[in-house]
Write a protein that holds these residues in place. Structure first.
Motif, PDB file in Angstrom:
ATOM      1  N   GLY A  91       0.824  -1.210   0.000  1.00 14.97           N
ATOM      2  CA  GLY A  91       0.000   0.000   0.000  1.00 14.97           C
ATOM      3  C   GLY A  91       0.856   1.256   0.000  1.00 14.97           C
ATOM      4  N   GLY A  92       1.944   1.218   0.742  1.00 16.29           N
ATOM      5  CA  GLY A  92       2.872   2.338   0.776  1.00 16.29           C
ATOM      6  C   GLY A  92       3.566   2.530  -0.558  1.00 16.29           C
ATOM      7  N   ALA A  94       2.406   1.778  -3.476  1.00 19.64           N
ATOM      8  CA  ALA A  94       1.451   2.341  -4.435  1.00 19.64           C
ATOM      9  C   ALA A  94       1.187   3.822  -4.154  1.00 19.64           C
ATOM     10  CB  ALA A  94       0.145   1.548  -4.391  1.00 19.64           C
ATOM     11  N   GLN A  97       3.389   6.636  -5.347  1.00 20.35           N
ATOM     12  CA  GLN A  97       3.224   7.141  -6.713  1.00 20.35           C
ATOM     13  C   GLN A  97       2.338   8.383  -6.733  1.00 20.35           C
ATOM     14  OE1 GLN A  97       5.288   6.165  -8.943  1.00 20.35           O
ATOM     15  NE2 GLN A  97       4.419   4.429 -10.059  1.00 20.35           N
ATOM     16  N   PHE A  98       1.392   8.461  -5.830  1.00 24.14           N
ATOM     17  CA  PHE A  98       0.577   9.676  -5.764  1.00 24.14           C
ATOM     18  C   PHE A  98       1.421  10.844  -5.231  1.00 24.14           C
ATOM     19  CE2 PHE A  98      -2.091  12.860  -3.890  1.00 24.14           C
ATOM     20  CZ  PHE A  98      -3.040  13.069  -4.880  1.00 24.14           C
ATOM     21  N   ALA A 101       3.600  11.987  -7.999  1.00 27.36           N
ATOM     22  CA  ALA A 101       2.863  12.744  -9.024  1.00 27.36           C
ATOM     23  C   ALA A 101       2.566  14.154  -8.523  1.00 27.36           C
ATOM     24  CB  ALA A 101       1.575  12.018  -9.387  1.00 27.36           C
ATOM     25  N   TRP A 102       2.240  14.264  -7.248  1.00 24.25           N
ATOM     26  CA  TRP A 102       2.002  15.587  -6.666  1.00 24.25           C
ATOM     27  C   TRP A 102       3.296  16.401  -6.681  1.00 24.25           C
ATOM     28  CZ3 TRP A 102       4.392  17.550  -2.246  1.00 24.25           C
ATOM     29  CH2 TRP A 102       3.948  18.822  -1.856  1.00 24.25           C
ATOM     30  N   ASN A 105       4.350  17.387 -10.306  1.00 24.89           N
ATOM     31  CA  ASN A 105       3.455  18.275 -11.060  1.00 24.89           C
ATOM     32  C   ASN A 105       3.064  19.552 -10.335  1.00 24.89           C
ATOM     33  OD1 ASN A 105       2.603  16.816 -13.691  1.00 24.89           O
ATOM     34  ND2 ASN A 105       2.641  15.223 -12.114  1.00 24.89           N
TER      35      ASN A 105
ATOM     36  N   GLY B  92       1.005   2.196   3.668  1.00 23.53           N
ATOM     37  CA  GLY B  92      -0.198   2.688   2.998  1.00 23.53           C
ATOM     38  C   GLY B  92      -1.065   3.505   3.938  1.00 23.53           C
ATOM     39  N   VAL B  99      -2.516  11.862   1.106  1.00 18.63           N
ATOM     40  CA  VAL B  99      -3.585  11.951   0.099  1.00 18.63           C
ATOM     41  C   VAL B  99      -4.769  12.717   0.685  1.00 18.63           C
ATOM     42  CG1 VAL B  99      -5.174  10.647  -1.362  1.00 18.63           C
ATOM     43  CG2 VAL B  99      -2.847   9.788  -0.981  1.00 18.63           C
ATOM     44  N   VAL B 162      -4.543  17.408 -11.580  1.00 18.23           N
ATOM     45  CA  VAL B 162      -3.355  17.018 -12.351  1.00 18.23           C
ATOM     46  C   VAL B 162      -2.528  15.909 -11.673  1.00 18.23           C
ATOM     47  CG1 VAL B 162      -1.079  17.860 -13.099  1.00 18.23           C
ATOM     48  CG2 VAL B 162      -3.153  19.050 -13.829  1.00 18.23           C
ATOM     49  N   PRO B 163      -2.284  15.977 -10.366  1.00 18.38           N
ATOM     50  CA  PRO B 163      -1.508  14.882  -9.756  1.00 18.38           C
ATOM     51  C   PRO B 163      -2.198  13.516  -9.887  1.00 18.38           C
ATOM     52  CG  PRO B 163      -1.538  16.783  -8.296  1.00 18.38           C
ATOM     53  CD  PRO B 163      -2.525  17.081  -9.401  1.00 18.38           C
ATOM     54  N   LEU B 164      -3.522  13.484  -9.708  1.00 26.95           N
ATOM     55  CA  LEU B 164      -4.243  12.211  -9.875  1.00 26.95           C
ATOM     56  C   LEU B 164      -4.108  11.727 -11.315  1.00 26.95           C
ATOM     57  CD1 LEU B 164      -6.205  10.049  -8.709  1.00 26.95           C
ATOM     58  CD2 LEU B 164      -8.076  11.474  -9.563  1.00 26.95           C
ATOM     59  N   ALA B 166      -1.834  12.393 -13.512  1.00 30.65           N
ATOM     60  CA  ALA B 166      -0.460  11.961 -13.798  1.00 30.65           C
ATOM     61  C   ALA B 166      -0.193  10.581 -13.195  1.00 30.65           C
ATOM     62  CB  ALA B 166       0.541  12.975 -13.251  1.00 30.65           C
ATOM     63  N   MET B 167      -0.635  10.368 -11.974  1.00 31.40           N
ATOM     64  CA  MET B 167      -0.418   9.067 -11.327  1.00 31.40           C
ATOM     65  C   MET B 167      -1.125   7.944 -12.071  1.00 31.40           C
ATOM     66  SD  MET B 167      -1.818   7.405  -7.916  1.00 31.40           S
ATOM     67  CE  MET B 167      -3.138   6.852  -9.031  1.00 31.40           C
ATOM     68  N   ASP B 170       0.503   5.761 -14.564  1.00 34.77           N
ATOM     69  CA  ASP B 170       1.429   4.726 -14.102  1.00 34.77           C
ATOM     70  C   ASP B 170       0.754   3.524 -13.451  1.00 34.77           C
ATOM     71  OD1 ASP B 170       3.828   5.886 -14.925  1.00 34.77           O
ATOM     72  OD2 ASP B 170       3.829   7.222 -13.199  1.00 34.77           O
ATOM     73  N   GLN B 171      -0.421   3.735 -12.882  1.00 38.12           N
ATOM     74  CA  GLN B 171      -1.109   2.630 -12.200  1.00 38.12           C
ATOM     75  C   GLN B 171      -2.595   2.964 -12.128  1.00 38.12           C
ATOM     76  OE1 GLN B 171       1.114   2.691  -8.498  1.00 38.12           O
ATOM     77  NE2 GLN B 171      -0.360   4.045  -7.503  1.00 38.12           N
ATOM     78  N   ILE B 174      -4.829   4.659  -6.720  1.00 40.15           N
ATOM     79  CA  ILE B 174      -3.862   5.136  -5.732  1.00 40.15           C
ATOM     80  C   ILE B 174      -3.374   3.944  -4.916  1.00 40.15           C
ATOM     81  CG2 ILE B 174      -3.424   6.754  -3.814  1.00 40.15           C
ATOM     82  CD1 ILE B 174      -5.777   8.451  -4.859  1.00 40.15           C
ATOM     83  N   GLY B 175      -4.254   2.969  -4.728  1.00 39.06           N
ATOM     84  CA  GLY B 175      -3.898   1.739  -4.028  1.00 39.06           C
ATOM     85  C   GLY B 175      -3.056   0.777  -4.843  1.00 39.06           C
ATOM     86  N   GLY B 176      -2.797   1.076  -6.091  1.00 41.12           N
ATOM     87  CA  GLY B 176      -2.012   0.184  -6.953  1.00 41.12           C
ATOM     88  C   GLY B 176      -2.900  -0.471  -7.996  1.00 41.12           C
ATOM     89  N   LEU B 180      -7.844   1.286  -2.767  1.00 45.96           N
ATOM     90  CA  LEU B 180      -7.755   1.228  -1.308  1.00 45.96           C
ATOM     91  C   LEU B 180      -8.451   2.462  -0.742  1.00 45.96           C
ATOM     92  CD1 LEU B 180      -4.038   0.072  -0.801  1.00 45.96           C
ATOM     93  CD2 LEU B 180      -6.110  -1.334  -0.619  1.00 45.96           C
TER      94      LEU B 180
END
Lengths: 230, 230
Positions: A91-92, A94, A97-98, A101-102, A105, B92, B99, B162-164, B166-167, B170-171, B174-176, B180
């Motif tokens: 979970g960490g 994943a 990546q947020f 991205a923050w 950007n 996580g 987040v 934008v950050p969401l 962009a992320m 890649d996946q 947010i949980g992968g 989550l």
């Protein structure tokens, strides 16, 4: 087998300033891994380890060559599982990546606008040409015009850091009670700023400032020992 | 023992719209827990479960009464460890706080400015008075003046996401690979928007739009079944 980290440097090759390289430096320190650094100027980065279009950081560990700071962190986590974790679970991994991205950007554009001209002046002549040519093509204007019209202020910085500041009211690190790779992602950007601005532009007395100071002192002051731009 | 969720509602008590309550609804669905809902108007929230200054959501599970969406998620994670995890580990759990801080401080103000007047019009007369009085005290101006001078646009929404976006390159979450609780934090804010704007203001064809559509369909379409403001 010694780990080698290829890092971006200025005309003074002890001055390594890339935020992405600092993420990896902190990840290596977190894992307690020793390494040697190989500073590389902008114009030489593409050819690192016989590459064609490399971007720093590049890590060599024995026969393994890994590029990209997050991939390097994932590699270190998998290769050295008995060392302190950089993610504390899937979970960490994943959610990092947020955070990235923050940072990339929202935070990076502010810092980039604050340090652009200082980066240029810190480079050797060959890298100055490379930096000016590539950036001016992207911006569609000179570095000087970009800085004059698109400059950022410390207020912009304070505003963009509001989520970090708010989170720090609830817990001491993005990683919780101790820092994890997600903390180093944000640290990298603020270390980049610190190296070119000589002293922190963070809000005095803020939680973000205290968090940064704590990270600078960790691992025998690895972050605080950074060579600052002249 | 039935779980009871106290939620904020409009004059139509089937219309539950609080972003924080939606976080918990999704967390309960994720855990596969059934519950009954008790909709409560703004002016009655403080006295939920014989409280004095409660804020929704409030969850009652047997003898346990928990307030605050993140605390409720932590409670569900600890109380129902055999159900699917909301955090996938301690890392996580910690990064979810970042987040949440981003959502609360960057995304919520934009959504709040977009839906303020619609919230007001959706309430019963008693709650209208409560809402107007408390908000106008905070804003230092009437609801109508606030909306006229501090309104937000769909462009503001696209920029803050934008950050969401962009992320999501890649996946998928947010949980992968699966959502989550951190996903539900952001979903809650966008569901709040959706309930009052009738249809999504998300950028057409964006990854954020696709991510939202996926979440709306999950758990037998629990999110999509929300009662929309008239």
């Amino acid at each position: 087998m010694t780990i080698k980290l290829y890092e971006l440097c200025g005309a003074d090759n002890k001055m390594v300033f890339s935020p992405h390289c600092w993420k990896v430096r902190m990840a290596l320190a977190h894992k307690g891994l020793s390494y040697e650094t190989e500073p590389v100027g902008f114009s030489k980065v593409a050819r690192i380890e016989e590459g064609e279009s490399r971007r720093v950081p590049v890590l060599r560990d024995g026969e393994n060559i890994i590029e990209d700071s997050y991939k390097i962190a994932l590699y270190l986590e998998e290769k050295y599982p008995d060392r302190p974790s950089l993610f504390n679970g899937e979970g960490g991994k994943a959610a990092t990546q947020f955070v990235t991205a923050w940072s990339q950007n929202q935070l990076h554009p502010i810092v980039a606008r604050l340090v652009l001209i200082q980066i240029y002046h810190s480079l050797n002549d060959e890298d100055k040409v490379h930096f000016r040519t590539t950036r001016e093509k992207t911006f569609g204007m000179t570095l000087e015009d970009f800085s004059a019209t698109r400059g950022a202020s410390s207020t912009d910085l304070h505003n963009v850091l509001v989520p970090l500041e708010a989170m720090l009211a609830d817990q001491p690190f993005i990683g919780g009670q101790t820092p994890l790779y997600a903390d180093y992602v944000v640290f990298g950007a603020l270390q980049w700023l610190r190296i070119f601005k000589g002293q922190s532009l963070l809000k005095k007395g803020s939680k973000a400032e205290a968090w940064m100071e704590t990270l600078l002192d960790m691992y025998d002051g690895a972050g605080r020992a950074a060579t600052i731009a002249a």
